[in-house]
Write a protein that holds these residues in place. Structure first.
Motif, short mmCIF file in Angstrom:
data_model
loop_
_atom_site.label_atom_id
_atom_site.label_comp_id
_atom_site.label_asym_id
_atom_site.label_seq_id
_atom_site.Cartn_x
_atom_site.Cartn_y
_atom_site.Cartn_z
N GLU A 85 0.87 -1.19 -0.06
CA GLU A 85 -0.05 -0.16 -0.03
C GLU A 85 0.75 1.33 -0.03
O GLU A 85 0.56 2.25 -0.66
N ARG A 88 1.89 1.77 -3.69
CA ARG A 88 1.01 2.41 -4.22
C ARG A 88 0.89 3.78 -4.09
O ARG A 88 0.66 4.58 -4.83
N SER A 89 0.89 4.25 -2.80
CA SER A 89 0.76 5.52 -2.39
C SER A 89 1.71 6.46 -2.83
O SER A 89 1.59 7.36 -3.56
N ARG A 92 1.56 6.83 -6.71
CA ARG A 92 0.47 7.75 -7.00
C ARG A 92 1.30 9.46 -6.76
O ARG A 92 0.70 10.03 -7.58
N GLU A 93 1.67 9.67 -5.66
CA GLU A 93 2.23 10.93 -5.32
C GLU A 93 3.22 11.48 -6.36
O GLU A 93 3.43 12.57 -6.67
N SER A 94 4.07 10.32 -6.79
CA SER A 94 5.02 10.40 -7.98
C SER A 94 4.35 11.07 -9.09
O SER A 94 4.88 12.04 -9.74
N LEU A 95 3.31 10.32 -9.53
CA LEU A 95 2.59 10.71 -10.60
C LEU A 95 2.06 12.17 -10.59
O LEU A 95 2.08 13.17 -11.56
N VAL A 96 1.53 12.51 -9.39
CA VAL A 96 0.94 13.79 -9.24
C VAL A 96 1.84 14.73 -9.19
O VAL A 96 1.70 15.97 -10.04
N LYS A 101 0.19 11.21 -16.09
CA LYS A 101 -0.74 9.94 -15.99
C LYS A 101 -0.15 8.54 -15.89
O LYS A 101 -0.49 7.44 -15.39
N SER A 102 1.11 8.60 -16.58
CA SER A 102 1.74 7.33 -16.69
C SER A 102 3.35 7.78 -16.93
O SER A 102 3.50 9.00 -17.37
N LEU A 129 0.80 -2.48 -12.42
CA LEU A 129 0.90 -1.29 -12.68
C LEU A 129 1.13 -1.14 -14.24
O LEU A 129 0.75 -0.11 -14.79
N MET A 134 0.08 2.13 -16.55
CA MET A 134 0.63 3.26 -15.48
C MET A 134 2.15 3.41 -15.72
O MET A 134 2.64 4.40 -15.45
#
Length: 291
Positions: A85, A88-89, A92-96, A101-102, A129, A134
Motif C-alpha cells: 500500500e 501504491r501511495s 501515486r504521489e510521484s505521478l501527481v 498519468k503514466s 501497474l 501506468m
C-alpha cells in the motif's frame, strides 16, 4: 541519444565534486530545454531525491519525456500488504508531482527489498501497474553482480540501472551486461564520473582516496596520451560498451551538459583500460565512502 538526464541535483545538493549545491529552478528549466533540443528524452528521478519530482513536474510544460522513477526503500524485514500500500501511495504521489498519468519506468530503488521474504509481492504490484498502463517498464537499481544474479534468478525485469565507469568495470568485464542483454533487459548506466571524482583536479581529491592514487594518476595519464580530456575518456569508456542503452548523467549547468553531449562523439575500446580498474568497492561504491 544515449544520454539520459539524472535529476538528483534538482532536488538536493549531490556529488563529491559538487560545489554549487542544489540546482536552481531557473537553471533546471534551462537544462531541460537544452537537453530536449539536443535529443535527450529520458529523465531519471526518485521520491528520495528531495523535491526533484515536484520541480520536474512544474518545468515539463507539456513536453513529452521518458520518465523513470523509483520506489522508496522499505525499512521492514519482510514485505506484506502494508508495504504494498505504501508503494501504491508513493507511486501515486510521484505521478501527481510529475503531472503525469503514466511514466516510462519504475525501479525498485533498494534492490534488496525484492529479496526480502514477501519481496515477490512488490514485483507483482509493479507488474499490475504495467498491465494497467501506468508504467511501461519495471525493474531494479543495483550495485553489484550478486544482486543481479539474485534478481535474474527470480524476476523477469524489463529495465535495470547499474553503476559502471572506468574504475568500476566488474559488471562489464565479468559478462553481466551480456547476460542482461540476453534476457532483453534495457540497461541504464549510472556513476559514469563516479560522482565527479574522475573529473576532479588531483589537488582537490579527498585524502580518503590516497590508496588509489596510482589508479587516479593512470587514468589522467591515459587521457593525456590519447589527447582526450578526463571527461571524454570517462564518458568514452562507457559509450564504448555496446550493451548499455542509456547513460544517466547529472549536471548543475547547461555548460556541463553541453560538454557531456560534445564528448559523446568519443568512443574508446573498453577492453584497453582493464589496468585502470579498481576492484575494491570501498572506493568505487559512493554509498561506502567515508568522507
Amino acid at each position: 541519444m544515449k544520454i539520459a538526464l539524472g535529476s538528483v541535483q534538482f532536488g538536493i545538493p549531490y556529488g563529491v565534486s559538487n560545489n554549487e549545491g542544489k540546482t536552481s529552478k531557473k537553471q533546471a528549466l534551462s537544462i531541460l530545454n537544452f537537453a530536449q533540443k539536443k535529443g535527450i528524452r529520458t529523465i531519471d528521478t526518485a521520491p528520495s531525491y528531495g523535491d526533484s519530482e515536484r520541480v520536474l513536474g512544474k518545468l515539463f510544460e507539456g513536453e513529452e519525456w521518458d520518465i523513470i522513477t523509483k520506489t522508496l526503500p522499505f525499512n521492514s524485514k519482510s514485505i506484506n500488504e502494508e508495504q504494498i500500500e505504501q508503494l501504491r501511495s508513493v507511486f501515486r504521489e510521484s505521478l501527481v508531482s510529475l503531472h503525469k498519468k503514466s511514466i516510462y519506468g519504475l525501479l525498485v530503488h533498494s534492490c534488496n527489498d525484492l529479496l526480502k521474504p514477501g519481496g515477490e509481492k512488490i514485483f507483482r504490484e509493479m507488474e499490475r501497474l504495467r498491465e494497467i498502463g501506468m508504467v511501461k517498464k519495471i525493474g531494479v537499481s543495483v550495485y553489484n553482480s550478486k544482486q543481479i544474479a539474485a534478481i535474474l534468478g527470480k524476476f523477469n525485469i524489463d529495465l535495470i540501472q547499474l553503476p559502471i565507469n572506468i574504475f568500476d568495470q566488474h559488471l562489464f568485464v565479468d559478462g553481466w551486461l551480456e547476460k542482461l542483454k540476453n534476457k532483453n533487459v534495457e540497461i541504464h548506466a549510472r556513476s559514469t564520473f563516479l560522482q565527479g571524482l574522475l573529473l576532479m583536479p588531483r589537488t582537490s581529491i579527498p585524502t580518503y582516496f590516497l590508496p588509489i592514487k596510482e589508479k587516479i594518476e593512470l587514468f589522467s595519464k591515459s587521457a593525456q596520451e590519447l589527447s582526450l580530456s578526463k571527461l571524454e575518456l570517462a564518458l568514452g569508456y562507457v559509450m564504448g560498451i555496446n550493451e548499455i542503452d542509456k547513460i544517466v548523467v547529472g549536471v548543475n549547468t547547461i555548460e556541463q551538459l553541453r560538454e557531456i553531449i560534445e564528448a559523446t562523439q568519443v568512443k574508446v575500446n573498453p577492453m584497453e583500460f582493464t589496468d585502470v580498474s579498481i576492484n575494491n568497492p570501498i572506493y568505487t561504491n559512493p554509498s561506502l565512502w567515508k568522507i
